[in-house]
Design a protein around this motif. Structure first.
Motif, PDB file in Angstrom:
ATOM      1  N   SER B 277       0.798  -1.119  -0.007  1.00 25.77           N
ATOM      2  CA  SER B 277       0.045   0.235   0.688  1.00 25.77           C
ATOM      3  C   SER B 277       0.528   1.190  -0.087  1.00 25.77           C
ATOM      4  CB  SER B 277      -0.763   0.611   1.134  1.00 25.77           C
ATOM      5  OG  SER B 277      -0.106  -0.122   2.074  1.00 25.77           O
ATOM      6  N   ARG B 278       0.453   2.339  -0.645  1.00 19.26           N
ATOM      7  CA  ARG B 278       1.467   3.934   0.152  1.00 19.26           C
ATOM      8  C   ARG B 278       1.695   3.858   1.006  1.00 19.26           C
ATOM      9  NH1 ARG B 278       4.535   6.200  -3.259  1.00 19.26           N
ATOM     10  NH2 ARG B 278       2.924   6.074  -4.969  1.00 19.26           N
ATOM     11  N   GLU B 279       0.942   3.356   2.462  1.00 16.99           N
ATOM     12  CA  GLU B 279       1.340   3.715   3.554  1.00 16.99           C
ATOM     13  C   GLU B 279       1.976   2.652   4.071  1.00 16.99           C
ATOM     14  OE1 GLU B 279      -1.484   3.767   2.727  1.00 16.99           O
ATOM     15  OE2 GLU B 279      -3.045   4.882   3.529  1.00 16.99           O
ATOM     16  N   VAL B 694      -1.245  12.331   3.198  1.00  8.84           N
ATOM     17  CA  VAL B 694      -1.551  13.448   3.558  1.00  8.84           C
ATOM     18  C   VAL B 694      -0.649  14.248   4.455  1.00  8.84           C
ATOM     19  CG1 VAL B 694      -3.618  14.076   5.535  1.00  8.84           C
ATOM     20  CG2 VAL B 694      -4.581  11.522   4.233  1.00  8.84           C
TER      21      VAL B 694
END
Lengths: 277, 786
Positions: B277-279, B694
């Motif tokens: 995932s991006r995280e 974010v």
């Protein structure tokens, strides 16, 4: 991610009944907040009710005294609407900084205020315009002044079964003012501080976001400025009063101190803009 | 030249913009299973027990593996890495178990059901703390670890590599100096954020052969590492890298492949896919290491630097298998592109309980130059010398010496300095756009060599088709830098065949020939040399056959536009396609057979350095030099910076494709600008707190400055058509140049990146209140290491 039921009612009545009937049911509109919260498992609904099939919510209605923006009007539709641009420049400026172009193609102003983030980009202009939030209620429609709409972080003044149908803003004779967003990056970022400072029919109105649990008006500062000439000294004093009206916190986006400085600066630059233009 | 030096379109462009190119995560294979990873929530903890029983009961779960199933260590330069934590978790996010299930959702659910019992132990979350005598040891068994001989781990400490550079006589140097200055700097961890997240699929057949599809920069290096770690012969291990959506170093070496292979070994015949995932991307792929740097500089009043003593302390994170080489590369370039007689440098790679540091565009050079180039600026200012002139005085020049005491024979640095300064009218005062605004300029130089072992190999194969078209085969990976296109251009030039007649095949260890790694800005140079040699080999074969066919000695033949022609009788010719499968004689018999050219290359004569002094006659293939100027505007009340213009001049030897070069240099500026203004992977007690878009910001279209690119072309004599690498060097100067511009406008020096509005505002505010001008790092100013 937990499974949930998904509804697409055609009428407000149906949508409202679903909200009343189903536990942990939420409205989904543009989805730009809900989907992110679902993915991050910050919300686990039993049901989502999509209101976008309700045709009446997609309209921007211009009347002599006011403009009403339907709940499902996207930010980009609104920001490119001639009448909105003509009368509500501060709102258009603010909305331009909400998310990205792609987000604004989906996101709505109604969703933005219902999400009730302290830093909602459309909140501060609506606050200085004294906008009215139009609400469908099982007990009959009602209007909530925007200044009474935000109740806390992600808390709003809606009762169970109520749905925001739009936002109405009065057309004023003269509005002069600025929206200002301070952020780590100019585009596609969350506000560190956002503000609207405006002279609305001669009265100074000031609102801030991201410096308190809710977006708020700086009433004391406004009161101080009443009938005063905007000299450098007055502006400076007003900016110091504004500093006392907010209660920012330290977080990873900025420190309390920086936020307070930007609150002060917003007032200075906003009032200078009003005076010098 | 016909094709080298021309702006031909990218050969992979249409596939990329239409989405026809398939990346690893696009691949859907029959019987495929999906993996998900259980990760440590603790920065440093002993693993007491892992209970997978509940997870295994979940319907759809096929297998679960833990670190105990892969206890063997692996690593490129130092074998310190576990694919999954075995008995100790060393950073927040380290894999401790992996699940394979029939859907991705089930795999995620199963991960939640795995119960891990930890004993939390003290963590080390600052590289300077890691050096203290009482610091907890992150790798207590360091002395047992295998490492390449050029590295120097210090057992009993958290130091995974200590590179020493001892040139001249440092004490004498400081004695001779008129002035001595000391400054320190800090660069935080940043992330590569490639647009394509890491993804890998592994499948083991019942005969024991393993196929791995990976979004990786280096299929051969991955094959080698996995072969050693899992004891699979190289001929049974196939690594494919079908496409890479941006690497910037994060896809060098192995990352996630080793986590899924244990599953594939059990679930024979099932491809197992794991996509980050991006995280994940922010924490569980490589990060750029943090750097604490410190400089003591002795200088004469005429502006000549006599001596520099410096220390680099790299926050290498939990595993330093790759990071040790960054600390070495930093040592080679210890003082940047300047000729300094006396140098004493110590570069330490240090274990911390942070995400794993690894290669990132620049390989240490951006980080050290953030200090080097500000240090230069500060001293120029103290001496009252123009910062550009101060750099000219001290610049490495032909006839001078590098930090490792090698002779400099080819150096366009001065030309780059002049170009970059002129393009931006460095000394012209510009008008700010309004009230509250200041406008100013900054300057910085930079240098980098390909950071690779001395004997890294490349190869290429070229196959001619009977219609005159050509297959070029290499394992250089086009990771966005444009290598497919420039390799074809060099092949086209050598064979005099139009580039549109070429197809390039890369990224398959069963079918495309050996390439060490697509890293180090080495592909144009190394793979380019192999390609040119392969084409010369094919050319030799063509000339041999044409000589028989046309009746001319081969010295009197040439290749031109798809034909072999007689040099003096160009009407005597034979189409290359007609010779592609061999020559047919007048009697109908054939000779030679298909033409296949092969080329192999190793950088000539690069040699090991002396382990005690760090000095070496020719430790690197070449140096790439360059300089940049920036023109920025600052809002003094908000601290916001807008970069208006950037000039960039690099000595690239030979421009192979002008538009691609411009794109690459512009991309480098923007990436560096991102690190200067926005980027920091914030780690609080080892915990990443902004591992998503974010709160981790990179530049947008709105942040683009006007960019002026001025290539310099002093041919690299060992390079193909004179070319040398530039992908990474081009990123070095922007960040320090921006910091220097802030100083030039405000007199305030900010020694820590990134230069966020808040950090700048805070410094300006304090400067106004107290007169303080130098804002060093938050950690202790002095750090001494024996």
């Amino acid at each position: 991610m937990k499974n949930f039921d998904y509804y697409k009612p055609d009428t407000l009545k149906e949508a409202s009944e679903l909200l009343l009937k189903l536990d942990k049911s939420y409205i989904i509109n543009g989805g730009t907040d809900v989907v992110v919260r679902l993915r991050n498992e910050l919300m686990e609904p039993d049901a989502l009710i999509n209101i976008k099939e309700i045709k009446s919510l997609h309209e921007i209605i211009e009347e002599e005294e006011s403009i009403t923006v339907g709940a499902c009007v996207t930010m980009n539709e609104m920001a490119h609407h001639k009448a909105v641009i003509h009368d509500f420049g501060i709102l258009v400026d603010a909305v331009h900084y909400a998310g990205s172009g792609q987000v604004r193609n989906l996101a709505t102003m109604a969703g933005n205020i219902c999400n009730a983030s302290p830093l909602a980009d459309s909140a501060t202009p609506l606050l200085v315009y004294d906008a009215k939030v139009l609400v469908y209620s099982p007990n009959g429609d009602r209007e909530i002044p925007i200044t009474e709409f935000f109740k806390g972080v992600r808390k709003i003044a809606l009762e169970k079964g109520e749905i925001v149908t739009g936002v109405r803003i009065n057309k004023y004779k003269s509005v002069k003012g600025v929206f200002r967003k301070f952020s780590r990056r100019k585009e596609v970022d969350l506000s560190t501080v956002c503000s609207s400072v405006a002279s609305v029919d001669g009265e100074i109105k000031i609102a801030f976001g991201s410096v308190a649990p809710i977006p708020l008006r700086a009433y004391k500062t406004e009161e101080f400025l009443k009938d005063k000439e905007l000299t450098d000294e007055v502006i400076k004093e007003a900016s110091k009063i504004a500093r006392t009206e907010v209660s920012p916190i330290d977080d990873i986006r900025a420190s309390k101190e920086y936020r307070l400085d930007m609150v002060e600066l917003s007032v200075v630059r906003g009032l200078e803009h009003i005076r010098d233009n | 030249m016909k094709y080298v030096g021309k702006s031909i379109d990218r050969v992979d462009g249409v596939k990329k913009v239409t989405g026809d190119l398939k990346y690893v995560d696009d691949l859907k294979l029959s019987k495929m299973l999906y993996a998900a990873v259980k990760r440590s929530p603790h920065a440093h903890a002993l693993i007491k027990n892992i209970d997978v029983s509940k997870a295994l009961e979940l319907e759809g779960v096929k297998a679960i593996k833990t670190g105990k199933d892969v206890p063997q260590r692996a690593g490129l330069y130092l074998e310190d890495k576990y694919f999954m934590a075995v008995d100790r978790a060393r950073y927040i996010g380290e894999a401790v178990a992996v699940v394979a299930a029939i859907t991705q959702e089930i795999a995620f659910e199963a991960v939640k059901l795995i119960e891990v019992e930890y004993e939390v132990i003290p963590a080390v979350t600052n590289a300077l703390d890691a050096l203290k005598a009482d610091a907890p040891l992150i790798h207590p068994q360091l002395e047992e670890y295998y490492h390449a001989s050029i590295f120097h781990p210090v057992p009993g400490t958290n130091i995974s590599n200590h590179y020493k550079l001892r040139k001249g006589n440092i004490e004498k140097g400081f004695e001779e100096a008129d002035f001595v200055y000391e400054y320190n700097f800090y660069v935080p961890h940043v992330q590569h954020v490639p647009i394509e997240n890491h993804s890998a699929i592994a499948q083991m057949d019942r005969d024991g052969s393993l196929t791995v599809w990976a979004s990786c920069q280096s299929p051969y290096a991955v094959r080698q590492a996995l072969s050693v770690a899992f004891n699979i012969p190289l001929n049974k291990l196939r690594v494919l890298s079908p496409a890479v959506g941006g690497g910037f170093g994060s896809k060098a070496g192995t990352t996630l492949e080793g986590v899924i292979i244990p599953l594939a070994m059990e679930l024979r015949g099932h491809p197992i896919k794991l996509t980050f995932s991006r995280e994940d991307e922010f924490v569980n792929a490589f990060v750029r290491q943090g750097l604490h740097s410190k400089f003591k500089t002795g200088v004469n009043k005429n502006g000549k630097i006599i001596a520099i003593k410096n220390q680099y302390v790299w926050d290498g994170g939990a595993f330093n298998e790759y990071g040790v080489n960054i600390s070495k590369a930093a040592g080679f370039a210890a003082v940047g592109p300047y000729d300094v007689e006396h140098i004493w440098a110590d570069s330490y790679c240090v274990y911390t309980n942070h995400p794993v540091g690894g290669p990132y565009r620049g390989f240490g050079m951006s980080e050290i130059h953030y200090g080097i180039e500000q240090n230069m600026d500060i001293i120029a200012d103290k001496l009252g010398i123009d910062p550009v002139e101060f750099r000219r005085i001290n610049a490495q020049k032909e006839g001078g010496r590098t930090a490792t005491d090698s002779y400099i024979t080819n150096c366009g640095f001065l030309e780059c300095i002049d170009n970059a300064a002129d393009a931006i009218d460095f000394n012209k005062v510009e008008t700010p756009s309004g009230k509250y605004k200041l406008r100013g300029k900054g300057f910085a130089g930079g240098m980098k060599a390909p950071s690779m072992p001395t004997n890294v190999a490349s190869s290429a194969i070229v196959r001619l088709n009977e219609d005159g078209t050509v297959y070029l085969m290499s394992s250089a990976q086009d990771i966005g830098q444009g290598s497919d296109t420039v390799l074809i251009q060099m092949a086209a030039e050598t064979l005099s065949i139009n580039p549109d007649k070429f197809t390039i095949k890369t990224g398959d260890t069963d079918h495309t020939p050996y390439e060490w790694q697509t890293v180090a800005s080495r592909i144009t140079y190394c793979a380019g040399n192999a390609v040119v040699k392969a084409c010369e080999d094919a050319k030799g074969q063509l000339l041999d056959l044409a000589s028989i066919k046309l009746g001319f000695h081969k010295d009197d033949l040439m290749l031109e536009d798809g034909y072999v022609k007689a040099k003096f009788y160009p009407e005597k010719k034979v189409a290359i396609g007609d010779l592609a499968l061999g020559l047919t004689m007048p009697d109908g018999s054939g000779v030679h057979g298909p033409i296949i050219g092969r080329g192999s290359f190793i950088p000539p004569n690069t040699m090991n350095f002396d382990l005690e002094t760090g000095l070496g006659v020719n430790p690197v293939a070449f140096w790439t030099y360059g300089a940049q100027g920036v023109d920025i505007e600052l809002d003094t009340d908000t601290g916001e910076i807008k970069v208006l213009r950037v000039s960039s001049s690099f000595d690239v030897g030979q421009v192979v494709n002008p538009i691609l070069l411009e794109g690459q240099l512009e991309g480098a500026i923007v990436q560096s600008l991102g690190t200067a203004l926005f980027e920091e992977l914030m780690l609080k007690d080892g915990k990443p707190v902004n591992n998503s878009f974010v709160d981790y910001k990179i530049p947008t279209a709105d942040d683009m400055p006007e960019m002026i690119i001025i290539p310099v072309e002093n041919p690299e004599k060992t390079g193909p058509y004179g070319a040398r690498g530039v992908a990474e060097p081009a990123m070095i100067p922007t960040a320090p140049a921006i910091a220097n511009a802030i100083y030039s406008m405000t007199g305030v020096r900010i020694a820590t990146m990134p230069l966020t509005p808040e950090r700048v505002k805070k410094a300006l505010k304090e400067n106004k209140e107290t007169g303080r001008t130098y804002f060093g790092v938050d950690s202790d100013y002095e750090f001494h290491i024996k």
